[in-house]
Design an enzyme around this catalytic site. Sequence first.
Site, PDB file in Angstrom:
ATOM      1  N   GLU A 123       0.795  -1.102  -0.128  1.00  7.22           N
ATOM      2  CA  GLU A 123       0.032   0.022   0.188  1.00  7.22           C
ATOM      3  C   GLU A 123       0.807   1.293  -0.035  1.00  7.22           C
ATOM      4  O   GLU A 123       1.832   1.423   0.925  1.00  7.22           O
ATOM      5  CB  GLU A 123      -0.856   0.079   1.450  1.00  7.22           C
ATOM      6  CG  GLU A 123      -1.908   1.380   1.167  1.00  7.22           C
ATOM      7  CD  GLU A 123      -3.015   1.246   2.203  1.00  7.22           C
ATOM      8  OE1 GLU A 123      -2.902   0.475   3.260  1.00  7.22           O
ATOM      9  OE2 GLU A 123      -3.740   1.925   2.332  1.00  7.22           O
ATOM     10  N   ALA A 264       2.014   0.130  10.822  1.00  4.35           N
ATOM     11  CA  ALA A 264       1.708  -1.339  10.522  1.00  4.35           C
ATOM     12  C   ALA A 264       0.932  -1.362   9.252  1.00  4.35           C
ATOM     13  O   ALA A 264       0.623  -0.410   8.770  1.00  4.35           O
ATOM     14  CB  ALA A 264       1.015  -1.867  11.662  1.00  4.35           C
ATOM     15  N   MET A 265       0.561  -2.526   8.856  1.00  2.00           N
ATOM     16  CA  MET A 265       0.013  -2.762   7.459  1.00  2.00           C
ATOM     17  C   MET A 265      -0.863  -3.925   7.539  1.00  2.00           C
ATOM     18  O   MET A 265      -0.472  -4.968   7.824  1.00  2.00           O
ATOM     19  CB  MET A 265       0.983  -2.831   6.581  1.00  2.00           C
ATOM     20  CG  MET A 265       0.277  -2.887   4.976  1.00  2.00           C
ATOM     21  SD  MET A 265      -0.487  -1.969   4.506  1.00  2.00           S
ATOM     22  CE  MET A 265      -1.974  -2.495   3.346  1.00  2.00           C
ATOM     23  N   GLU A 300      -5.097  -2.883  12.902  1.00  2.00           N
ATOM     24  CA  GLU A 300      -4.947  -3.255  11.481  1.00  2.00           C
ATOM     25  C   GLU A 300      -6.120  -4.836  11.591  1.00  2.00           C
ATOM     26  O   GLU A 300      -6.333  -5.045  10.520  1.00  2.00           O
ATOM     27  CB  GLU A 300      -3.461  -4.128  11.567  1.00  2.00           C
ATOM     28  CG  GLU A 300      -2.202  -2.959  11.684  1.00  2.00           C
ATOM     29  CD  GLU A 300      -2.455  -1.747  10.818  1.00  2.00           C
ATOM     30  OE1 GLU A 300      -2.993  -2.101   9.662  1.00  2.00           O
ATOM     31  OE2 GLU A 300      -2.222  -0.768  11.242  1.00  2.00           O
TER      32      GLU A 300
HETATM   33  N1  B3K Z   1      -2.920   1.063   5.675  1.00  2.00           N
HETATM   34  C1  B3K Z   1      -1.602   1.373   6.314  1.00  2.00           C
HETATM   35  C2  B3K Z   1      -0.803   2.440   5.613  1.00  2.00           C
HETATM   36  C3  B3K Z   1      -0.400   2.418   4.500  1.00  2.00           C
HETATM   37  C4  B3K Z   1       0.699   3.452   4.138  1.00  2.00           C
HETATM   38  C5  B3K Z   1       1.372   3.584   2.998  1.00  2.00           C
HETATM   39  N2  B3K Z   1       1.990   4.743   2.639  1.00  2.00           N
HETATM   40  C6  B3K Z   1      -1.610   1.157   7.646  1.00  2.00           C
HETATM   41  C7  B3K Z   1      -2.888   1.330   8.184  1.00  2.00           C
HETATM   42  O1  B3K Z   1      -3.634   2.562   8.330  1.00  2.00           O
HETATM   43  O2  B3K Z   1      -3.234   0.543   9.120  1.00  2.00           O
HETATM   44 ZN    ZN Z   2      -5.517   2.012   8.685  1.00  2.00          ZN
END
Ligand code: B3K
Ligand code: ZN
Length: 892
Positions: A123, A264-265, A300
């Site tokens: 992402e 985190a992702m 997450e």
């Molecule tokens: N969705 C990811 C963030 C990704 C950032 C990319 N530059 C973390 C989160 O918001 O849970």
């Molecule tokens: Zn998020």
Amino acid sequence: MLRTEDTSVTVYRQDYTPPAFAFGHVDLLVELDAERTVVTSRIEVKRLVKDTPLILHGEEQELLAVTINDEPAGHYSIDEDTLTLHEVPARFTLSITSANRPSANTSLMGLYVSGGNFFTQCEAEGFRKITYFLDRPDVMTTYTVTLRADKAQCPVLLANGNLISKADLPDGRHEAVWDDPFKKPSYLFALVAGRLSCIEETITTGSGASKLLQVWVEPADLDKTRHAMDSLIASIRWDEARFGLELDLERFMIVAVSDFNMGAMENKGLNIFNTKYVLANSETATDTDFANIESVVGHEYFHNWTGNRVTCRDWFQLSLKEGLTVFRDQEFSADMMGTASGRAVKRIEDVRLLRQVQFPEDAGPMAHPVRPDSYQEINNFYTVTVYEKGAEVVRMYQTLLGRDGFRKGMDLYFKRHDGQAVTCDDFRQAMADANGRDLTQFGRWYSQAGTPEVSALTRYNPADKSFTLTLTQHCPKVGIEISNEALDKQPFHIPVALGLVGPDGRDLPLQLDGEAAPQGTTRVLDLTERTQTYRFINVDAPPVPSLLRNFSAPVALDIHYTDEELAFLLAHDSDPFNRWEAGQRLATRTLLALVADAQAGRPLVADAKLVKALGSVLTDETLDPAFREQIWILPAETYLGERMGIADPAAVHAARQALRQGIASALQSELTDIYTRHRATGPYSPDAASAGRRALKNLALGYLIETGDAKALALAERQYAEADNMTDRSAALTALLNSDSPARGEALADFYMRFSDEALVIDKWFAMQAMQPGRHGQHVIDTVQSLMQHHAFTLRNPNRARSLIFSFCTANPAQFHAADGSGYTFWKNQVLALDAINPQVAARLARALDRWTRFTIPLRDRMHAALQQVAASSMLSRDVREIISKSLGQAG
Ligand code: B3K
Ligand code: ZN
């Protein structure tokens, strides 16, 4: 003005077109090698629009082969970021082989190496660095992933979904096959490979299904995984109980990595985390770290439904998943606090962040609506506006519709959109339809930027016992709105929760003119016009209004209170948030007056009324320690700077320090008593009540240190030496750094030696030094410069870069904004150095000068020059260029 050469392409929300191709199942074979990883994809492609070429995204890859239905593809072309197949059949199997070099990937996007192991971050647009693909969130498909690697180097091979098989291969290699049965966009793809260990648990979820949960870390960190696992289990339980949402996969994995761009992702079934949000034990992590881990693990996990099962149609809709998921993690953390007072503490912390960071963003050059209309680099739009203001927007649905109404809206949202990529409008429509409400006007929260200002005028009429409240809203144009002359900002739909506090401190019943009877003591007014008047009747005595209870909308409220009224609300408001708010207003008023004194060279004297009010809160045993601590945290220096017409960091710092010292000397014995009585007796536990006691005790220590008294120094020295947990040890060290104690240097050295193997603790060691206030004319920049040379410092690890550089540039305003401009020169050098390594991290640092136009003329001139020097570089990434050109765009 020197202009940056702006070659970046702006992407507009209005230009969205649906994909011309659909992808069926995807098979991916990844042959891992740090120097040359080869990826082969096999994709079932269906053309949706006739005579359209298939344009795939791809970056930094070596293309090795392209086949269509297993025949070499004829007409194709590549450039820096696309592969175009010019003539393709209506349906076909596409296969592409390409190679990339993980060891050379310092951007930490795509596939990279950290500590000898492989990780991915996709992402927003990182999948295109792994293979050519339609790398956009509205292309959703199922994946089967085969990972192959050297078995000794990579005994562990993980990918999304369920493990199908494992096998040994010739030449010491092995493979694992993973299948993810849920359709997902490419940004949720993940793989992890290397030498890792895990703790695991099996749990049974609501439907009776058994699930395997794992937390994967480097073997030496296994003793710091328990809290993350407990947080995961609590998150799973909470999402079932509060939203009826169950874990859908057979297993759920969390993996910690030390080189990571953000927190985190939420990759499907394989969440990848910054070690900072996984690893904790009492020795290494503070209470705040424990709480952050719980909240990020929750965040997450909650994405599994809000983000993964239902995702975003395009990146402009980012808040659809982020605002909603932040709201969910906030509610989760609040529920985990266990008490009403605990919930209020959580709310106060969230609002403090919003005001301190999001309000300035929403007034500066990067201001954008919760659903932006354009961007140059999407990574720059993972902002506090999209996240935190987005969460406030979601919270307002709940405030307007009630908890049950909000739940009905969520249920309908999933019923309609499970498995789809949708928009913020779809979410709003589900909320409206499930509740039979018209939320058209509410949509302006997504389309208009800026913090609305609401002003309140009140009048009590003793003759007819009526209380009249007139609310007026206004939202100035901000950021790129300013240049849009045609834009006429329209009123927002603002829920204003209100109570009327009677002279005895109790809430009065609320009866609006025209109503037969009173309806409760807190109610939500719908402010939808530019100006609206509300008349309450049968108000027996002149009340003090308590407006925007629990911060019911992300607005700036302008209301006139006397000091006495604020002290009264601080002592009596039944809404704990507004008790805190009254204290903040009182403190802000006092501090701004002191700032003016500092600027005029007048003596700085602590206001007696404020000292008295704080003294009563401190010793009020009916209040939880955590809540008392919140009230005692004075408004931050950056917040105060934002409240001034022209920000003057040196005067703000002097005023705030003087007030702290004044309070500390006036209440020295009370503070000492609090310190002594809140010392822990039993073994360490990070639960909210114990953490609250420690927080109050350490707050007291921080104030006592301000007196310079030898007894206070002795307390800090002793606490440092005897601490059995990181919260106390780091609080003591911070106190020592703010003192003239001869033990400072010794304690710093001890801290380093004690924790030299704990990267996250060494980050704290750097950060504490970068944030120290600087004693007797000490220039903290000199300390920072010499720490840059420390053997443990590296720009390549984002946590380490943040610990030293960001802490100094964004969390030590008085030192960063030193009159000689040395902070800005340092900033410029670090932005440029970081940009060559990691544009995303560099772009975050670039934002430290966002608000340059608000400062005193000598400072703003120096900031302007530093911005221009960065802009003059011909090597800037798209990320940094966007930030710098927007900052410079708002000319002075
Ligand atoms: N969705 C990811 C963030 C990704 C950032 C990319 N530059 C973390 C989160 O918001 O849970
Ligand atoms: Zn998020």
